[in-house]
Design an enzyme around this catalytic site. Structure first.
Site, PDB file in Angstrom:
ATOM      1  CD  GLU A 182      -2.915   1.228   2.306  1.00  0.00           C
ATOM      2  OE1 GLU A 182      -2.740   0.480   3.282  1.00  0.00           O
ATOM      3  OE2 GLU A 182      -3.852   2.017   2.205  1.00  0.00           O
ATOM      4  CB  ALA A 226       0.465  -2.450  11.551  1.00  0.00           C
ATOM      5  CD  GLU A 237      -5.001  -2.134   5.438  1.00  0.00           C
ATOM      6  OE1 GLU A 237      -4.084  -1.686   6.170  1.00  0.00           O
ATOM      7  OE2 GLU A 237      -5.621  -1.423   4.634  1.00  0.00           O
ATOM      8  CD  GLU A 286      -3.120  -2.291  10.563  1.00  0.00           C
ATOM      9  OE1 GLU A 286      -3.559  -2.436   9.408  1.00  0.00           O
ATOM     10  OE2 GLU A 286      -2.764  -1.179  11.010  1.00  0.00           O
ATOM     11  CG  HIS A 322      -7.878  -2.037   7.634  1.00  0.00           C
ATOM     12  ND1 HIS A 322      -8.700  -1.109   7.036  1.00  0.00           N
ATOM     13  CD2 HIS A 322      -6.795  -1.334   8.091  1.00  0.00           C
ATOM     14  CE1 HIS A 322      -8.143   0.107   7.137  1.00  0.00           C
ATOM     15  NE2 HIS A 322      -7.003  -0.006   7.781  1.00  0.00           N
TER      16      HIS A 322
HETATM   17  N1  0A1 Z   1      -3.248   0.878   5.768  1.00  0.00           N
HETATM   18  C1  0A1 Z   1      -2.391   0.887   6.908  1.00  0.00           C
HETATM   19  C2  0A1 Z   1      -1.408   1.976   6.962  1.00  0.00           C
HETATM   20  C3  0A1 Z   1      -0.340   2.012   5.958  1.00  0.00           C
HETATM   21  C4  0A1 Z   1      -0.425   2.893   4.917  1.00  0.00           C
HETATM   22  C5  0A1 Z   1       0.586   3.052   4.038  1.00  0.00           C
HETATM   23  C6  0A1 Z   1       1.691   2.290   4.201  1.00  0.00           C
HETATM   24  O1  0A1 Z   1       2.708   2.454   3.343  1.00  0.00           O
HETATM   25  C7  0A1 Z   1       2.660   3.568   2.549  1.00  0.00           C
HETATM   26  C8  0A1 Z   1       1.797   1.387   5.235  1.00  0.00           C
HETATM   27  C9  0A1 Z   1       0.768   1.242   6.109  1.00  0.00           C
HETATM   28  C10 0A1 Z   1      -3.245   1.129   8.122  1.00  0.00           C
HETATM   29  O2  0A1 Z   1      -4.159   1.937   8.067  1.00  0.00           O
HETATM   30  O3  0A1 Z   1      -2.967   0.545   9.139  1.00  0.00           O
HETATM   31 ZN    ZN Z   2      -5.926   1.564   8.459  1.00  0.00          ZN
END
Ligand code: 0A1
Ligand code: ZN
Length: 850
Positions: free
Chosen positions: A122, A255, A257, A291, A294
């Site tokens: 991500e 972290a 998900e 996480e 999610h």
């Molecule tokens: N989706 C994850 C957070 C996250 C977002 C971006 C990242 O790399 C750019 C890494 C983690 C969450 O909301 O926990």
């Molecule tokens: Zn998140």
């Protein structure tokens, strides 16, 4: 290095991809410098799309060969990806690429951390692993074969088969590429099991580096509690045979998900009483829950495009805050969230980085994982729930899960669910997603013939790209108290929709005292000219715990501002005596009492002054806060020992809310005591501490009074082999340093052998602490700005994402005097002018410079 030429992406330009992906087979042959990734992807034309441009994202990949339906092809390559002519109907794309995880210091895509392989995809990291339509609306079933000499080889979904040097995984749930994950290494696990509400057995594992096994039990407990909670509260159960969590030392965020294979920054999962504070435990519990949640809000229902990020993040933060409220204390959680919102989201929304909860354009999506998308996004969900009520919210969520399972959705889809369930028109409410900035809410009151009238006016100051604002829907929770302290009107939700609006409360025999915006029912700046008397009354009598805390907060702020501006010589001692009485009330939750002892941060005071048209002077703010703390300690001197005894915990350590609350109150009292006894009590607590909360609070008390030399040496000696504890050691010395010494301290610590700028936790420990030492960072000679800029420039070349995030330390630059402004502008300009600066940092600094 990414292409720095700014390319703006717009929400309005969304079009679906011309091809759907039926399934993906990946074979990954691991090697530090030459990992081979072979892909076999079944594409079919997407009937919903017109455009048949076959473009696959790909960055920093060496393409070895490509085939379509078994025949070699020669695609057109660019530094963003490839284009190829493809058949009219369904076809199979195959390719092999080479990548070098060992030299990936950006920690995006496939990289290495202490000899272990891991991924972060991500938002757009999968394109650094193979050529693919790397966009969240392309969802596919993945099968992954990993080959490598490592004892543990993990990917998403369920294990299919494995043998010496290989393993195969299959994830039956179609997912976007950003949820792909792979881990390989010499890891050990903390195993457990969970039986879902329908009786399915799930294998659970937390995977860590050997030596960290003893720090997994708490995370595992939190995981099982989260799984049960999502069943009980949202009716959602887990949907695979196995759930793996992996701890990684080098990670840009908290972290991730990834489906069935959550990857955690080790700071966000590893815990033990000796090495973790109560705050660490609480944060770990919340992130594990976040996480896990999610899986439904993010994975099974994902985002159509990255502009919809708040669809998964706002809702998931909201869900994890509900979970924490249920596991711990709801009022304490709410107050903590509001403190955090004001510390991180308000400055963002009131400065040059302000953007809507759903942004309309970006250059680098990684720059939009912000407090606005996450925390304000969660506030928006909370308001929606308040407006429709708990039962309707539950119905709407059930409909959302049923209607959109397996889809990539938008905010329109989300709001339509609520419109369908309630019959309401949410057009105006939707402005919360499109208008940026923090609304200011003015309150006036009148009492006439037994009727009490509250008149509200809302106004949102202009923000970048948005000069004119329209009125938003504000849920305003109000209660009325009689002068004797009885509640004459219990909490009532007013729904404000106009720019100015009045609400009447009739049949009152005497003028009531209003408790407005109970529970912080909307994320606004409340402008209320309440008298000191009224605030003292609310501190003593309000039945709403949030507003009781808020009344005290306002008294603290007024008192500090009066000293800063010279309006008063010292703190408001009448208020401090009243506060002491509340703090002495043993019937009150100690955690809540500890919150009452907190003061607005120096940065928050700077913002408050700025809002009143006063240029904040960081040195006067620091001096006033110090003087306040000193006076308070002296004034309360006689009561401190008795209060401290009440916070003693004799039972064995538990990281639960009850014990943590006592320790929090104890830490505040210790900080006061240290100002009176030269640090004797703190040194004794430090020497005898058997948990990190006690040890660290003693250490910070000693640093604050300049008596920590030997404790700091002892701490380092004791913990030099523990990376996470050493992050604390680096951080506190800078965060609590006298302002005149913070920059030198940070400089000195970057020369410590354990300083490693490539580790985001360590870099943040040092420079996050510097930026957080308000008067230290804003030193008049600009040394703080220069030092941070130097290091951000260095970091940007290695890790653009973390560098760009940390650039936001400069976001409040327009608050300060002309000289400081000029120095901060110069620092930002120097960053902006760095040759080869990443797209990430370029976007951040240009937005800040306006
Ligand atoms: N989706 C994850 C957070 C996250 C977002 C971006 C990242 O790399 C750019 C890494 C983690 C969450 O909301 O926990
Ligand atoms: Zn998140």
């Amino acid at each position: 290095m990414k292409d720095a030429a700014p390319q703006t992406v717009y929400l309005a330009d969304y079009t679906p991809f011309g091809y759907g992906v039926e399934d993906v087979h990946l074979t990954v042959r691991l090697d530090p410098g030459k990992t081979r990734v072979q892909s076999r992807i079944r594409f079919a034309p997407n009937p919903e799309a017109q455009d048949r441009d076959f473009f696959l994202h790909g960055e920093e990949l060496t393409l070895l060969w490509a085939k379509i339906d078994g025949a070699a092809v020669t695609p057109q390559l660019s530094d963003q990806g490839l284009r190829c002519t493809v058949p009219d109907g369904p076809f199979i794309w195959e390719a092999e690429v080479e990548i070098a995880p060992e030299s990936n210091t950006a920690l995006e895509g496939l990289y290495m951390s202490n000899g272990m392989y891991c991924t972060q995809c991500e938002a757009e990291g999968f394109r650094k692993i193979t050529f693919y339509p790397d966009r969240p609306d392309v969802m596919a079933v993945f099968t992954v074969r990993i080959e490598g000499p490592h004892p543990v080889l993990l990917s998403n979904g369920n294990p299919v088969d494995s043998g010496e040097g290989w393993a195969e995984w299959h994830d039956p749930w179609p997912k976007p590429a950003y949820l792909f994950a792979l881990v390989a290494g010499d890891l050990v696990n903390h195993p457990d099991r969970f039986t879902t509400m329908s009786g399915k057995e799930v294998e659970l594992n937390i995977w860590v580096r050997p030596g960290d096994e003893g720090k997994c039990a708490f995370g595992m407990q939190a995981l099982k509690a989260s799984m049960r909670w999502d069943e009980e509260v949202y009716g959602r159960e887990y949907d695979l045979d196995i759930f793996n969590v992996v701890a990684v030392d080098d990670f840009n965020m908290g972290a991730m998900e990834n489906k069935g294979l959550n990857i955690f920054n080790s700071a966000a999962v590893l815990a033990s009483p000796e090495t973790s504070t109560d705050a660490n435990f609480e944060r770990i519990e919340a992130i594990i829950a976040h996480e896990y949640f999610h899986n439904r809000t993010g994975n099974r229902i994902t985002c159509r495009d990255w502009f919809q990020l708040c669809l998964k993040e706002g809702l998931t933060v909201y869900r994890d805050s509900e979970f924490t409220s249920d596991m711990r204390s709801a009022p304490v959680k709410r107050i903590g969230d509001v403190i955090d919102l004001r510390a991180r989201q308000f400055p963002e929304d009131q400065g040059p980085l302000s953007h809507p909860v759903r942004p309309e354009s970006f250059q680098e999506i990684n720059n939009f994982y912000t407090a606005t998308v996450y925390e304000k996004g969660a506030e928006v969900i909370g308001m929606l729930k308040r407006l429709v009520g708990d039962e309707v919210y539950a119905k709407a969520l059930t409909l959302y899960f049923d209607r959109h399972d397996g889809q990539a959705c938008t905010i329109e889809d989300w709001l339509k669910v609520f419109e369908d369930v309630t019959g309401r028109d949410l057009t105006q409410f939707k402005r919360w997603y499109s208008q940026s900035g923090t609304p200011h809410l003015q309150v006036a009151e009148r009492f006439e013939n037994g009727t009490f009238t509250l008149t509200f006016k809302q106004r949102t100051p202009p923000t970048p790209g948005q000069d004119e604002k329209l009125p938003q829907v504000l849920p305003i929770a109000v209660g009325l108290l009689s002068p004797s302290g009885d509640e004459v009107v219990p909490t009532t939700l007013l729904e404000m929709t106009e720019a100015e609006q009045s609400f009447d409360f009739g049949g009152l025999s005497e003028r009531p005292v209003a408790s407005v915006l109970r529970g912080f029912s909307a994320p606004v700046v409340l402008e209320r000219a309440a008298s000191r008397q009224e605030r003292l009354f609310l501190l003593a009598h309000d039945t709403d715990p949030f507003n009781r805390w808020e009344a005290n907060r306002a008294l603290a702020q007024e008192s500090l501002i009066a000293s800063i501006t010279g309006a008063e010589a010292g703190p408001d001692t009448a208020w401090l005596s009243a506060l002491l009485e509340v703090v002495k009330n043993a019937a009150q939750d100690p955690a809540y009492r500890a919150l009452l002892l907190g003061l607005p941060s120096q940065s928050e005071l700077a913002q408050a002054l700025h809002q009143r048209g006063v240029t904040p002077d960081p040195d006067s703010i620091h001096a006033a806060a110090e003087a306040h703390r000193q006076t308070r300690a002296e004034l309360w001197q006689a009561d401190l020992p008795m209060l401290a005894r009440e916070t003693e915990v004799t039972a064995p350590f538990r990281p639960d809310a009850e014990q943590a609350g006592k320790r929090a109150l104890g830490s505040s009292l210790l900080a006061m005591q240290s100002r009176l006894d030269g640090g004797a009590a703190a040194q004794a607590q430090f020497d005898g501490a058997d948990n990190m909360t006690a040890q660290l609070s003693a250490l910070t008390s000693l640093i604050t009074i300049g008596a920590a030399d030997s404790a700091l040496r002892a701490f380092e000696k004791q913990w030099r082999h523990d990376r996470l504890v050493m992050d604390k050691w680096f951080g506190v010395q800078i965060a609590y340093a006298p302002p005149a010494m913070a920059v030198e301290m940070a400089g000195l610590l970057t020369e410590h052998p354990a300083f490693d700028m490539k580790n985001p936790n360590r870099f943040r420990a040092v420079f996050g602490a510097l930026a957080g030492n308000h008067a230290g960072f804003h030193r008049a000679d600009g040394a703080g700005y220069d030092q941070l800029a130097d290091w951000l420039i260095k970091l940007d070349a290695k890790n653009p994402q973390t560098a760009a995030r940390m650039c936001s330390a400069f976001q409040t630059w327009r608050r300060y005097d002309a000289d400081r402004q000029a120095r901060m502008r110069a620092a930002l300009t120097r960053i902006a002018d760095t040759p080869g600066l990443s797209r990430d940092s370029t976007e951040m600094v240009t937005r800040m410079l306006g």
